[in-house]
Design a protein around this motif. Structure first.
Motif, short mmCIF file in Angstrom:
data_model
loop_
_atom_site.label_atom_id
_atom_site.label_comp_id
_atom_site.label_asym_id
_atom_site.label_seq_id
_atom_site.Cartn_x
_atom_site.Cartn_y
_atom_site.Cartn_z
N ILE A 301 0.79 -1.29 0.01
CA ILE A 301 0.01 0.00 -0.10
C ILE A 301 0.86 1.19 0.02
O ILE A 301 2.00 1.44 0.30
N PHE A 302 0.45 2.50 -0.22
CA PHE A 302 1.12 3.54 -0.25
C PHE A 302 1.36 4.54 0.67
O PHE A 302 2.55 4.79 0.78
N SER A 303 0.42 4.46 1.72
CA SER A 303 0.99 5.61 2.91
C SER A 303 -0.04 5.39 3.94
O SER A 303 -1.22 4.65 4.10
N ILE A 304 0.67 5.73 5.11
CA ILE A 304 0.02 5.77 6.34
C ILE A 304 0.13 7.04 7.07
O ILE A 304 0.40 7.82 6.91
N THR A 305 -1.10 7.26 7.90
CA THR A 305 -1.14 8.50 8.77
C THR A 305 -0.26 8.60 9.94
O THR A 305 0.57 7.63 10.11
N PRO A 306 -0.14 9.70 10.56
CA PRO A 306 0.93 9.99 11.55
C PRO A 306 0.76 9.07 12.69
O PRO A 306 1.74 8.65 13.32
N ASP A 307 -0.60 8.34 12.94
CA ASP A 307 -0.71 7.45 14.03
C ASP A 307 -0.79 6.17 13.47
O ASP A 307 -1.04 4.82 14.15
N GLY A 308 -0.25 5.55 12.35
CA GLY A 308 0.15 4.74 11.71
C GLY A 308 -1.20 3.82 10.92
O GLY A 308 -1.14 2.64 10.70
N GLN A 309 -2.19 4.63 10.64
CA GLN A 309 -3.48 3.90 10.06
C GLN A 309 -3.20 4.04 8.49
O GLN A 309 -2.67 5.12 8.10
N PRO A 310 -3.78 3.06 7.71
CA PRO A 310 -3.72 3.30 6.27
C PRO A 310 -4.50 4.44 5.89
O PRO A 310 -5.51 4.98 6.33
N LEU A 311 -3.77 5.08 4.98
CA LEU A 311 -4.18 6.39 4.58
C LEU A 311 -4.54 6.09 3.12
O LEU A 311 -5.70 6.44 2.55
N ASP A 312 -3.56 5.72 2.19
CA ASP A 312 -3.92 5.61 0.69
C ASP A 312 -3.58 4.15 0.36
O ASP A 312 -2.17 3.77 0.55
N THR A 313 -4.47 3.31 0.22
CA THR A 313 -4.08 2.03 -0.03
C THR A 313 -4.06 1.31 -1.38
O THR A 313 -4.20 0.36 -1.95
N TYR A 314 -4.08 2.26 -2.46
CA TYR A 314 -3.86 2.14 -3.72
C TYR A 314 -2.70 1.67 -3.99
O TYR A 314 -1.59 1.71 -3.17
N LYS A 315 -2.49 0.96 -5.25
CA LYS A 315 -0.85 0.17 -5.35
C LYS A 315 -0.57 1.05 -6.69
O LYS A 315 -0.93 1.00 -7.90
N TYR A 316 0.64 1.74 -6.23
CA TYR A 316 1.20 2.44 -7.33
C TYR A 316 2.41 1.80 -7.87
O TYR A 316 3.10 1.18 -7.21
N TYR A 317 2.62 1.81 -8.99
CA TYR A 317 3.70 1.00 -9.93
C TYR A 317 5.15 1.39 -9.21
O TYR A 317 5.94 0.43 -9.16
#
Length: 408
Positions: A301-317
């Motif tokens: 997945i792409f990114s997580i928030t400051p507290d470690g939660q999924p933020l952007d779960t899209y799959k980037y090449y």
């Protein structure tokens, strides 16, 4: 569509990886070359149809030069070197500021439309010049020193040991935004400049950038790489609406960047053998991989928030591509955990082969949903050029040319 790859497929074969690089470059050759206005076209649909004939991106132009230079270095067709020179000529004639130095951000056909001087863009030009030099384009070499001096004179913040993100055409105005991303790619470019002409000052700059971002800044943000900062290089935890949709001003812990940094750290480590480089590379890789790995749908997945939660779960090449390069390089650098890195590499390449690589037309899809559905039909939007897959397949090639067969 080929059958799903299994455990026996040749992801570790340097010859196979070289073919993958060539097949990706073939997607762009020859339709990427703009014979009328110079430079390249920068937008392609799935089948290679050009979808924007006017916009000229500094980053995209530099990345195309990089692609065709790598292809030349790996023994590709002779005209790939000619295409790299074609791109360098456009940079020199249209994007280069002969009065103030540096390169403009964007043009329409041959008219500059954004004359800002972004560190991100300068970094990719430096990478292009260095890679073209390594590919035997003699005229690129002298420009490396000139551009490096321009970056140091106008974008470098000596107190912070980092570059600011952007300045105006005449260097008088400084954008208040600060980000790690342009500094990461400048580190990459400085390594390439060192490899191209052997001046150790470039390697030292890369080392300084690496230490500042992966140690000094990361100590403020829990060890992982945070993206945005204020003017004093304190973490900016606010998600700002004005940066929404800006791929160069991302929010959150972008896990692919921690993984990409781990790859760059191993590259510097190969030249200096300083233990902190490998230690940070391993820590960043493991922290990011653990949080990014999607056990349900595959990939990262792409990114997580400051507290470690999924933020952007899209799959980037590009995140997958960097995962491949980092896994391969760490397998070579860390014999104790080599098997784990090789397993990660194989697992991730299997995902890429089955979901991200277009087996009909070539090249990689840019982005998928978490469950691996397409999000659009632009194969290669502005700035993509498949630079990330090519550079990381090349990294893997070099690793598996040397790694003992028993390890595989």
């Amino acid at each position: 569509m080929p059958e799903l790859f299994d455990q026996m497929q040749p992801f570790f074969d340097p010859r196979w990886l070289r073919r993958q690089i060539f097949e990706t470059i073939d997607f762009y050759d020859p339709q990427c070359v703009d014979q009328k206005n110079g430079g390249f076209f920068h937008c392609y649909l799935d089948d290679g149809t050009v979808c924007d004939r006017t916009t000229k991106s500094l980053v995209g132009t530099a990345r195309f030069i990089y692609l065709f230079s790598v292809g030349t270095m790996l023994g590709g067709p002779a005209h790939w070197k000619t295409i790299a020179k074609h791109g360098l000529r456009f940079l020199d004639e249209v994007m280069r500021d002969r009065i103030n130095g540096g390169y403009y951000w964007q043009a329409e056909e041959r008219q500059v439309s954004d004359d800002g001087k972004d560190t991100y863009g300068q970094a990719f030009v430096l990478l292009a010049l260095a890679t073209a030099t390594k590919a035997g384009v003699a005229e690129a070499g002298p420009q490396i020193k000139e551009l490096a001096q321009t970056i140091t004179a106008h974008l470098w913040d000596d107190a912070q040991q980092l570059c600011v993100a952007k300045k105006s055409r005449n260097w008088h105005w400084t954008d208040p935004y600060r980000g790690q991303n342009p500094n990461m790619h400048l580190c990459e470019a400085m390594i390439a400049a060192y490899e191209a002409i052997g001046d150790r000052a470039y390697l030292e700059t890369a080392r300084t950038l690496a230490r500042t971002v992966t140690i000094t800044l990361a100590q403020q943000t829990g060890g992982l790489i945070w993206e945005q900062y204020d003017q004093n290089w304190r973490p900016d935890w606010v998600r700002r609406a004005e940066y929404a949709g800006n791929e160069f001003r991302l929010y959150g812990y972008v896990l692919g960047h921690s993984i990409e940094w781990s790859k760059l750290l191993t590259k510097i480590y190969a030249y200096t053998r300083e233990s902190w480089l490998l230690a940070r590379a391993k820590a960043l890789y493991h922290q990011a991989w653990q949080r990014a790995k999607d056990d349900r749908y595959g990939g990262l997945i792409f990114s997580i928030t400051p507290d470690g939660q999924p933020l952007d779960t899209y799959k980037y090449y590009w995140v997958m591509a960097e995962g491949l390069g980092a896994s391969a390089r760490l397998a070579a650098a860390d014999p104790v955990q080599q098997r784990a890195y090789l397993d990660n590499y194989q697992w991730l390449f299997n995902y890429c082969w089955n979901h991200l690589i277009d087996h009909r037309y070539g090249a990689w899809y840019p982005k998928l949903t978490r469950s691996n559905l397409r999000t659009g039909y632009e194969k290669s939007p502005l700035n993509k050029t498949d630079y990330h897959p090519i550079t990381n397949e090349q990294e893997a090639m070099h690793v598996f040319e040397k790694l003992v067969p028993d390890a595989l």
